[in-house]
Design an enzyme around this catalytic site. Structure first.
Site, mmCIF file in Angstrom:
data_model
loop_
_atom_site.group_PDB
_atom_site.id
_atom_site.type_symbol
_atom_site.label_atom_id
_atom_site.label_comp_id
_atom_site.label_asym_id
_atom_site.label_seq_id
_atom_site.Cartn_x
_atom_site.Cartn_y
_atom_site.Cartn_z
ATOM 1 C CG HIS A 3 -2.240 0.703 0.956
ATOM 2 N ND1 HIS A 3 -2.331 1.927 0.311
ATOM 3 C CD2 HIS A 3 -3.512 0.356 1.268
ATOM 4 C CE1 HIS A 3 -3.602 2.294 0.241
ATOM 5 N NE2 HIS A 3 -4.338 1.357 0.814
ATOM 6 C CG ASP A 42 -10.067 -9.131 -21.222
ATOM 7 O OD1 ASP A 42 -9.615 -10.291 -21.219
ATOM 8 O OD2 ASP A 42 -10.764 -8.684 -22.150
#
Length: 438
Positions: free
Chosen positions: A149, A383
């Site tokens: 993070h 994708d």
């Protein structure tokens, strides 16, 4: 479900014939990087066949890392102890695994410790990004992804994931990231208009003293409950939250749902009416700062709103009361607030010996909550060449009171909420969760 690890290696940036850049460059962390959670965050994707081979996904990862070099670097500290990212191209962890069953035999994925086997360990990982590809006997693929993070927030990380998919499909990565973390310069003289001590930062000593509330629990005491809210329910909830508010515009779906969950969880916890409960809500600064920071900015650019209320008021007043508190608290984290924070973090934190209040080491947030909303991030756009993921979800984070909100994979506007609760509070919460009459 039994998993077998097939291989583990390091994937480095692939510059495709170009001269590699210097591997000694150092990027100091911004004030927003330094104040966020110092830990890896893990997510899980699931894909139905047809899916490209692992080699294609690995090659695309190398190409994406050439554009997002920070992930292939390492966290270090300079001579003064300030954290930075060394762009040394040491690479990311890449694991291949196989399962002894079909994906359907494991579905639906429940928030449980079993999810931890689907991604590399978060503990003591030196690589800033890690990937695990797990193939199932039916040809389905689960991708476990962990990212540090301090390098980037959810907005930036989701942009990277989209670029990774684009690289796998052989199309241009767009949008290109903006890498300049030096754009948040403090004003001269600084103008600190708001209180930041006790908000984003706290004293080291206070971090060790919690006399009133439990701050840790065994994992067995906590259950991560997945709640599904249909579009029909959300529409009714939004209408109820906005009814009688006197506003020209209704409260957002997010504000309405968080208000509802705040009240339902507080009621299920059975808290004393005179206790104060607050919610930690992430606020993206890209559109709030003036001039606006482009969405392509890569790094952390988040502060938090902290709506709070007495338990008795939260439960006695209508839903619109909680929605109003949330709306106003988020609205206050504006351009002036962000710039005040930049000035404060740049001039006061070191001399006062403060540390970030963002802490993932706690296992219990009661009487408070934290809401991590992934509703607007394009996580479902990853994708690899076979279409969008069938499932996207956070890994197993059993921190009581730390919720994740994300669009349901159904794609009809419904929302899934992953809510860690004490085992003893789950039954009560289920009674309140889907009721519009609490």
């Amino acid at each position: 479900m039994k998993l077998r690890r097939e291989s583990s290696r390091i994937v480095k940036p692939n510059y495709e014939g170009d001269i590699p850049p210097s591997n000694t460059a150092r990027i100091p962390l911004s004030v927003f990087d330094k104040v966020t959670y110092n830990t890896h965050i893990a997510v899980i994707y699931a894909y139905r066949p047809p899916i490209p081979p692992n080699a294609t996904i690995e090659q695309g990862l190398g190409k994406a890392l050439a554009e997002y070099r920070e992930w292939a670097g390492r966290l270090e500290a300079d001579d003064k102890g300030d954290p930075l990212i060394l762009l040394n191209d040491h690479g990311v962890n890449f694991v291949e695994a196989s399962a002894d069953c079909t994906l359907d035999q494991t579905m639906p994925f429940k928030p449980s410790p079993a999810l931890l086997s689907l991604h590399p360990s978060l503990k003591e990982a030196k690589a800033l990004l890690q990937v695990q590809l797990t193939r199932f006997t039916c040809g389905s693929l689960v991708v476990g992804f962990t990212a540090h993070h301090l390098v980037a927030d959810g907005h930036s990380t989701s942009n990277f994931l989209v670029a990774w998919g684009q690289a796998c499909r052989g199309i241009e990565m767009s949008p290109r990231p903006l890498h300049n973390r030096a754009i948040f310069a403090p004003r001269d003289p600084p103008l600190i208009e708001f209180e930041h001590r006790g908000v984003e930062y706290m004293s080291r000593n206070l971090n060790k003293v919690y006399p009133l509330f439990q701050t840790s629990a065994d994992d067995d005491d906590i259950v991560v409950h997945k709640a599904h809210f249909t579009l029909e329910f959300l529409v009714k909830l939004k209408a109820k939250a906005s009814s009688g508010s006197g506003r020209n515009r209704p409260y957002s779906t997010f504000e309405s749902l968080v208000a509802h969950l705040w009240r339902a969880i507080t009621r299920a916890r059975g808290l004393n009416g005179f206790e104060t409960t607050k919610v930690r809500i992430s606020v993206n600064g890209r559109s709030r700062l003036s001039p606006r920071v482009p969405n392509e900015y890569f790094g952390n650019l988040v502060l938090w709103a902290f709506p709070s209320a007495k338990v008795k008021d939260l439960l006695r007043e209508p839903l619109s009361f909680a929605a109003k508190i949330i709306h106003e608290a988020v609205a206050e984290v504006n351009d002036s607030y962000f710039k005040s924070f930049i000035d404060y973090a740049s001039s006061r934190v070191k001399e006062e010996g403060l540390i970030p209040s963002a802490d993932m080491d706690k296992s219990v947030l009661c009487p408070n909550l934290e809401v991590d909303s992934w509703l607007r991030f394009p996580f479902y756009d990853l994708d690899f060449g076979g279409g969008s993921p069938y499932i996207f979800m956070p890994s197993y984070f059993p921190t009581e009171g730390m919720m994740f909100l994300l669009p349901s994979f159904i794609g009809d506007g419904s929302i899934d909420a992953f809510i860690p609760l004490f085992q003893d509070n789950v039954a009560s919460f289920k009674q309140f969760c889907y009721s519009l009459d609490i």
